[in-house]
Write a protein that holds these residues in place. Structure first.
Motif, PDB file in Angstrom:
ATOM      1  N   GLY A 202       0.798  -1.204   0.000  1.00  0.00           N
ATOM      2  CA  GLY A 202       0.000   0.000   0.000  1.00  0.00           C
ATOM      3  C   GLY A 202       0.839   1.266   0.000  1.00  0.00           C
ATOM      4  O   GLY A 202       0.316   2.363  -0.073  1.00  0.00           O
ATOM      5  N   ASP A 203       2.163   1.123   0.070  1.00  0.00           N
ATOM      6  CA  ASP A 203       3.070   2.277   0.018  1.00  0.00           C
ATOM      7  C   ASP A 203       3.485   2.601  -1.409  1.00  0.00           C
ATOM      8  O   ASP A 203       3.980   3.690  -1.678  1.00  0.00           O
ATOM      9  N   PHE A 204       3.325   1.654  -2.348  1.00  0.00           N
ATOM     10  CA  PHE A 204       3.768   1.858  -3.726  1.00  0.00           C
ATOM     11  C   PHE A 204       2.927   1.011  -4.670  1.00  0.00           C
ATOM     12  O   PHE A 204       2.263   0.067  -4.262  1.00  0.00           O
ATOM     13  N   CYS A 205       2.971   1.339  -5.948  1.00  0.00           N
ATOM     14  CA  CYS A 205       2.230   0.603  -6.971  1.00  0.00           C
ATOM     15  C   CYS A 205       3.073  -0.571  -7.466  1.00  0.00           C
ATOM     16  O   CYS A 205       4.217  -0.377  -7.876  1.00  0.00           O
TER      17      CYS A 205
ATOM     18  N   THR B   9       7.803   5.201  -3.341  1.00  0.00           N
ATOM     19  CA  THR B   9       7.032   5.491  -2.138  1.00  0.00           C
ATOM     20  C   THR B   9       6.886   6.996  -1.983  1.00  0.00           C
ATOM     21  O   THR B   9       7.576   7.770  -2.655  1.00  0.00           O
ATOM     22  N   ASP B  10       5.993   7.424  -1.141  1.00  0.00           N
ATOM     23  CA  ASP B  10       5.753   8.845  -0.845  1.00  0.00           C
ATOM     24  C   ASP B  10       5.322   9.648  -2.071  1.00  0.00           C
ATOM     25  O   ASP B  10       5.654  10.818  -2.202  1.00  0.00           O
ATOM     26  N   GLU B  11       4.585   9.030  -2.988  1.00  0.00           N
ATOM     27  CA  GLU B  11       4.070   9.736  -4.165  1.00  0.00           C
ATOM     28  C   GLU B  11       2.602  10.124  -3.975  1.00  0.00           C
ATOM     29  O   GLU B  11       2.033  10.794  -4.823  1.00  0.00           O
ATOM     30  N   ASP B  12       1.973   9.673  -2.891  1.00  0.00           N
ATOM     31  CA  ASP B  12       0.559   9.926  -2.589  1.00  0.00           C
ATOM     32  C   ASP B  12      -0.375   9.478  -3.715  1.00  0.00           C
ATOM     33  O   ASP B  12      -1.413  10.078  -3.940  1.00  0.00           O
TER      34      ASP B  12
END
Length: 75
Positions: free
Chosen positions: A8-11, A22-25
């Protein structure tokens, strides 16, 4: 020491411009599966995935309780 990324932190879609970042919202919660697993959706590519995507548990099928045959001698 860097923290490990969680589901759930990245695609996980390799063709997505934000794949693995990560951290791309770009990841949002998107309901749950029939088994109660959290689903996610990438706002960039539109792909949905569950919390076990990319793990050894993805696609795991187990028999329902009582579906197996008893190997005992009682009949």
């Amino acid at each position: 020491m860097p923290e490990l990324a969680e589901v759930g932190d990245f695609c996980p879609n390799d063709t997505c411009p934000n794949a693995g970042k990560t951290d791309e919202d770009n990841i949002v919660k998107y309901g749950t599966t029939a088994k109660g697993l959290q689903r996610y959706r990438c706002k960039t590519c539109g792909r949905t995935f569950s919390e076990n995507t990319g793990t050894i548990f993805y696609g795991l099928v187990h028999s329902r309780r009582g579906d197996h045959r008893d190997s005992g001698t009682c009949r």
